[in-house]
Write a protein that holds these residues in place. Structure first.
Motif, mmCIF file in Angstrom:
data_model
loop_
_atom_site.group_PDB
_atom_site.id
_atom_site.type_symbol
_atom_site.label_atom_id
_atom_site.label_comp_id
_atom_site.label_asym_id
_atom_site.label_seq_id
_atom_site.Cartn_x
_atom_site.Cartn_y
_atom_site.Cartn_z
ATOM 1 N N ALA A 275 0.431 40.597 5.293
ATOM 2 C CA ALA A 275 0.848 39.609 6.287
ATOM 3 C C ALA A 275 -0.250 39.395 7.322
ATOM 4 N N GLU A 276 -0.886 40.465 7.749
ATOM 5 C CA GLU A 276 -1.965 40.346 8.732
ATOM 6 C C GLU A 276 -3.111 39.501 8.186
ATOM 7 N N ASP A 277 -3.470 39.735 6.911
ATOM 8 C CA ASP A 277 -4.578 38.986 6.316
ATOM 9 C C ASP A 277 -4.264 37.496 6.228
ATOM 10 N N VAL A 278 -3.013 37.167 5.923
ATOM 11 C CA VAL A 278 -2.614 35.765 5.857
ATOM 12 C C VAL A 278 -2.716 35.105 7.229
ATOM 13 N N LEU A 279 -2.344 35.833 8.266
ATOM 14 C CA LEU A 279 -2.257 35.249 9.604
ATOM 15 C C LEU A 279 -3.588 35.167 10.338
ATOM 16 N N ARG A 280 -4.432 36.156 10.153
ATOM 17 C CA ARG A 280 -5.628 36.271 10.985
ATOM 18 C C ARG A 280 -6.546 35.057 10.798
ATOM 19 N N GLY A 281 -6.821 34.375 11.896
ATOM 20 C CA GLY A 281 -7.674 33.204 11.869
ATOM 21 C C GLY A 281 -6.954 31.900 11.598
ATOM 22 N N GLY A 282 -5.656 31.977 11.273
ATOM 23 C CA GLY A 282 -4.885 30.782 10.976
ATOM 24 C C GLY A 282 -4.039 30.334 12.147
ATOM 25 N N PRO A 283 -3.247 29.285 11.957
ATOM 26 C CA PRO A 283 -2.428 28.770 13.053
ATOM 27 C C PRO A 283 -1.278 29.710 13.408
ATOM 28 N N ALA A 284 -0.976 29.770 14.680
ATOM 29 C CA ALA A 284 0.145 30.598 15.154
ATOM 30 C C ALA A 284 1.412 29.762 15.157
ATOM 31 N N THR A 285 1.914 29.477 13.956
ATOM 32 C CA THR A 285 3.094 28.635 13.791
ATOM 33 C C THR A 285 4.165 29.381 13.007
ATOM 34 N N ALA A 288 3.455 29.458 9.332
ATOM 35 C CA ALA A 288 2.472 30.487 8.969
ATOM 36 C C ALA A 288 3.102 31.875 8.988
ATOM 37 N N PHE A 289 3.973 32.115 9.948
ATOM 38 C CA PHE A 289 4.656 33.407 10.020
ATOM 39 C C PHE A 289 5.525 33.620 8.779
ATOM 40 N N ARG A 290 6.202 32.561 8.344
ATOM 41 C CA ARG A 290 7.037 32.671 7.145
ATOM 42 C C ARG A 290 6.190 32.963 5.902
ATOM 43 N N GLU A 291 5.056 32.285 5.803
ATOM 44 C CA GLU A 291 4.168 32.521 4.664
ATOM 45 C C GLU A 291 3.663 33.958 4.650
ATOM 46 N N ALA A 292 3.299 34.474 5.817
ATOM 47 C CA ALA A 292 2.798 35.840 5.915
ATOM 48 C C ALA A 292 3.880 36.856 5.565
ATOM 49 N N ALA A 293 5.082 36.640 6.073
ATOM 50 C CA ALA A 293 6.181 37.558 5.787
ATOM 51 C C ALA A 293 6.515 37.556 4.296
ATOM 52 N N ALA A 294 6.487 36.385 3.681
ATOM 53 C CA ALA A 294 6.766 36.295 2.245
ATOM 54 C C ALA A 294 5.705 37.031 1.442
ATOM 55 N N ALA A 295 4.457 36.918 1.856
ATOM 56 C CA ALA A 295 3.384 37.616 1.154
ATOM 57 C C ALA A 295 3.566 39.130 1.232
ATOM 58 N N GLU A 296 3.991 39.618 2.401
ATOM 59 C CA GLU A 296 4.168 41.062 2.570
ATOM 60 C C GLU A 296 5.309 41.595 1.714
#
Length: 329
Positions: A275-285, A288-296
């Motif tokens: 999740a951290e890798d998906v989020l870092r450097g990307g938009p704080a939306t 994006a949070f949903r995409e990161a959580a799904a990846a984790e």
């Protein structure tokens, strides 16, 4: 209760030496977990070495920033410490969400990290448990699994680590200072606990005579925000079904840095690296949070009784990050 010897340590080296003498000797600090296990017959130490009066009960500011928390600092004192409340709210909130006020006044920092699972089968001598007696089987598999792991489990154990504080410290990149027969060393909190694998009786990487003396909290960036969100069956005195410790730094609408750890889902505090890798450097939306959580949670393996934890963990990650984003506006 089975009879045991009691010794009071006068210094760290003496405490380590006393435990190193015999394999069935253990350290005693607050006793909020160990004494319970002794009463149940789950733990049967020959002797206890009391470290509660060693000079390990201070919270000190480090020269380069951050804090050093002594191993015997009480959970209640740590949660209320002005520097912790100001700079590490994720840790203060995690401590206050754990146990009861009475237990927090006894429980210690080192003991909290080393508490063992509260799996009902581990605590029941009438049921097989690989963590309690290796090779006997895991009664939770095929049993009641509502509170058990969905990440990192094995065919030998599906229990979860119970600590709230450890989850927050994992998100803070805290480091544990340890003294043992071979000298002193430092271990990142994220590396302290083990996944069960084929040795679920080994909770941590520590040897029996290794003594935690302190935990170092590194300084957070000035603009970082942190929080702890815990989901449980009742509002207090309950272990987490899912918890999230998050540290977030946002600049110009983008995630400059993020650290996320999960509780209630694995045999150890689970650092959400994907999740951290998906989020870092990307938009704080929120998207994006949903995409990161799904990846984790993509590799989660729920049991028949706890499939709800996967969606719950995803939603709790999103909610925690959303709240932190709103704090930065």
């Amino acid at each position: 209760m089975i009879p045991f010897e009691y010794r009071r340590a006068v210094d760290v080296d003496g405490a380590v030496a006393a435990v190193a003498e015999r394999p069935a000797v253990v350290f005693l600090a607050g006793g909020t977990n160990l004494v319970d296990r002794m009463k149940l017959g789950v733990a049967e130490p020959e002797a206890l070495v009391d470290i509660s009066r060693l000079p390990l009960d201070q919270v000190e500011e480090l020269p380069g920033g951050g804090l050093r928390v002594g191993a015997t600092v009480r959970n209640s004192d740590l949660a209320a410490h002005p520097a912790v409340r100001r700079d590490y709210p994720v840790l203060s909130r995690a401590l206050l969400s754990g146990a009861s006020g009475q237990l927090r006044t006894l429980a210690t920092t080192g003991g909290n990290l080393l508490q063992r699972t509260r799996c009902a089968y581990f605590q029941d001598l009438g049921t097989p448990c690989n963590k309690r007696v290796p090779g006997t089987g895991c009664s939770a598999i095929g049993g009641h699994t509502r509170g058990h792991a969905v990440l990192g489990a094995s065919e030998h154990c599906v229990a979860v680590h119970p600590s709230d504080m450890a989850v927050a410290m994992a998100a803070l990149d805290a480091e544990v200072r340890v003294s043992g027969p071979g000298g002193s060393r430092t271990i990142p909190v994220v590396d302290l606990h083990r996944l069960p694998g084929d040795e679920p009786d080994r909770d941590t990487v520590l040897a029996p005579a290794d003594l935690i003396t302190a935990v170092d909290l590194p300084p957070l960036p000035r603009d970082a925000r942190s929080l702890y969100r815990k989901v449980r069956d009742r509002a207090s005195y309950a272990f987490a079904l899912v918890s999230v410790a998050a540290v977030l730094e946002v600049a110009d609408g983008a995630v400059r840095d993020v650290r996320i750890a999960l509780g209630g889902v694995a045999h150890k505090p689970w650092r959400a690296r994907k999740a951290e890798d998906v989020l870092r450097g990307g938009p704080a939306t929120v998207d994006a949070f949903r995409e990161a959580a799904a990846a984790e949670l993509a590799d989660a393996h729920p049991l028949p009784g706890n499939a709800f934890k996967v969606a719950l963990a995803r939603n709790t990650i999103v909610a925690a990050l959303r709240d932190l984003t709103e704090e930065t506006r």
